[in-house]
Design a protein around this motif. Structure first.
Motif, PDB file in Angstrom:
ATOM      1  N   HIS A 161     -18.687  -6.572  -2.746  1.00 26.08           N
ATOM      2  CA  HIS A 161     -17.738  -5.314  -3.779  1.00 26.08           C
ATOM      3  C   HIS A 161     -17.453  -4.387  -4.041  1.00 26.08           C
ATOM      4  O   HIS A 161     -18.334  -3.570  -3.156  1.00 26.08           O
ATOM      5  N   THR A 162     -16.041  -4.128  -3.623  1.00 22.87           N
ATOM      6  CA  THR A 162     -15.779  -3.045  -3.735  1.00 22.87           C
ATOM      7  C   THR A 162     -14.820  -2.121  -4.255  1.00 22.87           C
ATOM      8  O   THR A 162     -14.327  -3.043  -5.436  1.00 22.87           O
ATOM      9  N   ILE A 163     -15.353  -0.805  -4.772  1.00 19.04           N
ATOM     10  CA  ILE A 163     -14.261   0.232  -5.026  1.00 19.04           C
ATOM     11  C   ILE A 163     -14.610   0.941  -4.564  1.00 19.04           C
ATOM     12  O   ILE A 163     -14.641   2.111  -3.986  1.00 19.04           O
TER      13      ILE A 163
ATOM     14  N   LYS B 259     -10.950   2.920  -4.820  1.00 22.37           N
ATOM     15  CA  LYS B 259      -9.330   3.652  -5.084  1.00 22.37           C
ATOM     16  C   LYS B 259      -9.735   5.124  -5.140  1.00 22.37           C
ATOM     17  O   LYS B 259     -10.526   5.529  -5.625  1.00 22.37           O
TER      18      LYS B 259
ATOM     19  N   SER C 193     -12.219  -6.138  -4.279  1.00 22.28           N
ATOM     20  CA  SER C 193     -12.105  -5.704  -5.444  1.00 22.28           C
ATOM     21  C   SER C 193     -12.565  -6.569  -6.873  1.00 22.28           C
ATOM     22  O   SER C 193     -12.622  -6.384  -7.401  1.00 22.28           O
ATOM     23  N   SER C 194     -12.073  -8.084  -6.418  1.00 19.61           N
ATOM     24  CA  SER C 194     -12.279  -8.488  -6.868  1.00 19.61           C
ATOM     25  C   SER C 194     -13.497 -10.191  -7.404  1.00 19.61           C
ATOM     26  O   SER C 194     -13.049 -11.427  -7.533  1.00 19.61           O
TER      27      SER C 194
ATOM     28  N   VAL D 202     -18.864  -1.529 -11.224  1.00 18.63           N
ATOM     29  CA  VAL D 202     -18.890  -1.857 -10.448  1.00 18.63           C
ATOM     30  C   VAL D 202     -20.318  -3.219 -10.070  1.00 18.63           C
ATOM     31  O   VAL D 202     -20.503  -4.156  -9.454  1.00 18.63           O
TER      32      VAL D 202
END
Length: 233
Positions: free
Chosen positions: A12-14, A16, A217-218, A27
């Motif tokens: 699970h990616t963040i 930005k 990220s989704s 997240v």
């Protein structure tokens, strides 16, 4: 596939650039709710993520030399080691694509191998049983021949995964690239499909092609789609 099995594919990616600590914590809460494999963040946030995820099954992943891969090897090694000392247990590094494009395979290989060594040395300092190193080859910039060479380098260098994409290039993960990489690295090596994966059906197609981890990220959206539509798969 059960929902628990599906969830363990997800990083699970963040990543930005405008992400805040609150965004990262949100997240993390989502990852804890579904028991995803990891939360993947930029290295500044590793200590926050490690603290937030303490006592859960969710790992802390970070990126190195991201997103261009053109940092010096020394800088990549420092970033990898310091991230592990700060609490990361998975490293996603970017290859030096320019070296690969020039045909300088030996130097490109040494760049990867040095980061793997730095990661393994750092894990001993913090008594980690295992550190996973994934190597992003950014397939959208490579020919099929270069993808094969890159995958061979990653395996030879002692890393654990080939990863398709940063998500910042002009193209992301493709089923045919995952299948190509799987043919090169064999059945037991990790492959992370990442970039542009927005539906659970895409996830399933990547897994069928050989992916063992999904960077996205989704993650929450994918999990909800699976629970609503994918039961019994």
């Amino acid at each position: 596939m059960t929902s628990e099995e599906f969830a363990k594919y997800i990083d699970h990616t963040i990543l930005k650039p405008q992400a805040t600590v609150d965004d990262v914590f949100s997240v993390c809460d989502e990852a804890i709710k579904y028991s995803f494999a990891t939360v993947c963040v930029n290295s500044y946030f590793v200590p926050f993520v490690k603290k937030k995820l303490k006592g859960t099954s969710v790992g802390a992943a970070t990126v190195v030399g991201f997103p261009l891969g053109a940092s010096s090897t020394a800088a990549k090694c420092f970033e990898a080691a310091s991230s592990i000392l700060s609490g990361a247990n998975e490293i996603d590094m970017v290859i030096n694509m320019g070296l690969l494009k020039m045909g300088n395979i030996d130097e490109a290989y040494l760049d990867i191998a040095a980061v793997v060594e730095a990661a393994h040395s750092a894990k001993q300092e913090v008594n980690l049983k295992n550190v996973i190193v994934k190597v992003i080859i950014e397939t959208c910039y490579l020919t099929d021949g270069e993808k094969k060479k890159a995958a061979e380098m990653v395996k030879k260098a002692g890393a654990d995964f080939v990863k398709t994409s940063t998500g910042f290039g002009p193209g992301g993960a493709k089923v045919e690239d995952v299948a190509l990489i799987r043919k090169v690295v064999g059945n037991r090596f990790g492959i992370k499909a990442s970039g542009g994966i927005k539906t659970y059906k895409q996830v399933l197609s990547m897994i069928e092609a050989g992916a063992t981890r999904i960077g996205t990220s989704s993650g929450t959206k994918l999990m909800e789609e699976f629970l609503n539509e994918g039961k019994g798969i």
